[in-house]
Design a protein around this motif. Structure first.
Motif, short mmCIF file in Angstrom:
data_model
loop_
_atom_site.label_atom_id
_atom_site.label_comp_id
_atom_site.label_asym_id
_atom_site.label_seq_id
_atom_site.Cartn_x
_atom_site.Cartn_y
_atom_site.Cartn_z
N THR A 1 3.41 -1.78 3.52
CA THR A 1 3.09 -0.39 3.21
C THR A 1 4.36 0.42 2.98
N THR B 1 4.69 0.11 8.75
CA THR B 1 5.24 0.36 7.41
C THR B 1 6.57 -0.35 7.28
N VAL C 1 0.85 -1.19 0.00
CA VAL C 1 0.00 0.00 0.00
C VAL C 1 0.89 1.24 0.00
N PRO D 1 -0.11 5.33 2.71
CA PRO D 1 -1.34 5.19 3.52
C PRO D 1 -1.57 6.38 4.43
N LEU E 1 -5.77 -0.06 8.68
CA LEU E 1 -4.40 -0.29 8.22
C LEU E 1 -3.77 -1.43 9.00
#
Length: 256
Positions: free
Chosen positions: A160, A188, A134, A137, A150
């Motif tokens: 991410t 992330t 992703v 985000p 998320l």
């Protein structure tokens, strides 16, 4: 450094429109300490269509231009595809381009919502042998309001990528705060520039890594850098156990 998300190809989307602008961006990347860029033009976002074959061709042309200009920067093919229900089929039909033809696939959400079918789609992408990543985000209004969405995506295997300029406040304090919370919660796995030019949407990758070093230590900087290398080589990326972003209380009320 490796930048895994950048709009440097000329004349294909809202990045540089002329090859000379791409050359200027390339020089700025070198000055930043970047040696390799994955070019990720927009695809199926309602305005731009950049198929795998077109991207590969344009990457070859830009690499040739950089060679002629004696700029030691390598451009690798990638793609930033807007989420859509046919994404798995498009992957199988060879229209969608994973990053450097690896198993990693960029997926872009609309800025103001997360489609209801996202969890099922991400499951299907993984069953097909790919890993959804992703992009930015931290700039999605739904995820800002409900970060548990998320968390659940990452918990279920999605990766991410947070934008460097978001971390250093270029998109405002609210997005900077959420970006920092995403990093702190292990939600992330990559930091990238999402650069479009050298003025309003520059690289800022070095500044972002300096910010992470100050806030979280050098170990996390190395982890993000190593993950970029692993992605480029098609190897597994690393990350600590994801955590929920805690909502803070203000005067007895929950507040984001």
């Amino acid at each position: 450094m490796i930048d895994i998300h950048c709009h440097i190809l000329p004349g294909v989307d809202d990045g540089p429109q002329m090859i000379m602008n791409s050359i200027v961006m390339a020089q700025a990347a070198l000055d930043e300490g970047i040696c390799t860029i994955i070019a990720t033009p927009h695809h199926l976002n309602g305005k731009y269509t950049n198929t795998k074959l077109d991207i590969v061709k344009n990457v070859e042309l830009l690499n040739q231009a950089l060679l002629e200009e004696s700029i030691p920067l390598t451009i690798i093919p990638g793609q930033e595809t807007r989420i859509n229900g046919d994404l798995v089929e498009r992957l199988q039909q060879d229209e969608i381009l994973p990053l450097n033809d690896s198993k990693y696939v960029f997926v872009e959400f609309p800025s103001n919502h997360v489609p209801h079918y996202t969890s099922q789609l991400f499951f299907d992408i993984q069953v097909a042998g790919y890993t959804p990543v992703v992009v930015h985000p931290e700039r999605n209004s739904t995820l800002i309001q409900d970060p548990d969405k998320l968390y659940r995506l990452v918990k279920n295997g999605a990766l991410t990528q947070v934008t460097a300029s978001s971390l250093i406040g270029k998109f405002g304090k609210k997005i900077q705060k959420f970006s920092t919370e995403i990093v702190e919660a292990n939600l992330t796995h990559f930091i990238a520039s999402d650069a479009h030019n050298t003025t309003s949407r520059g690289f800022y990758l070095r500044d972002a890594y300096d910010y992470i070093k100050r806030e979280f230590g050098n170990g996390l900087v190395f982890q993000f850098m190593e993950n970029a290398e692993s992605l480029l080589d098609g190897r597994a990326v690393v990350g600590d156990q994801p955590n929920r972003i805690k909502k803070k209380k203000l005067f007895g009320f929950l507040k984001r």
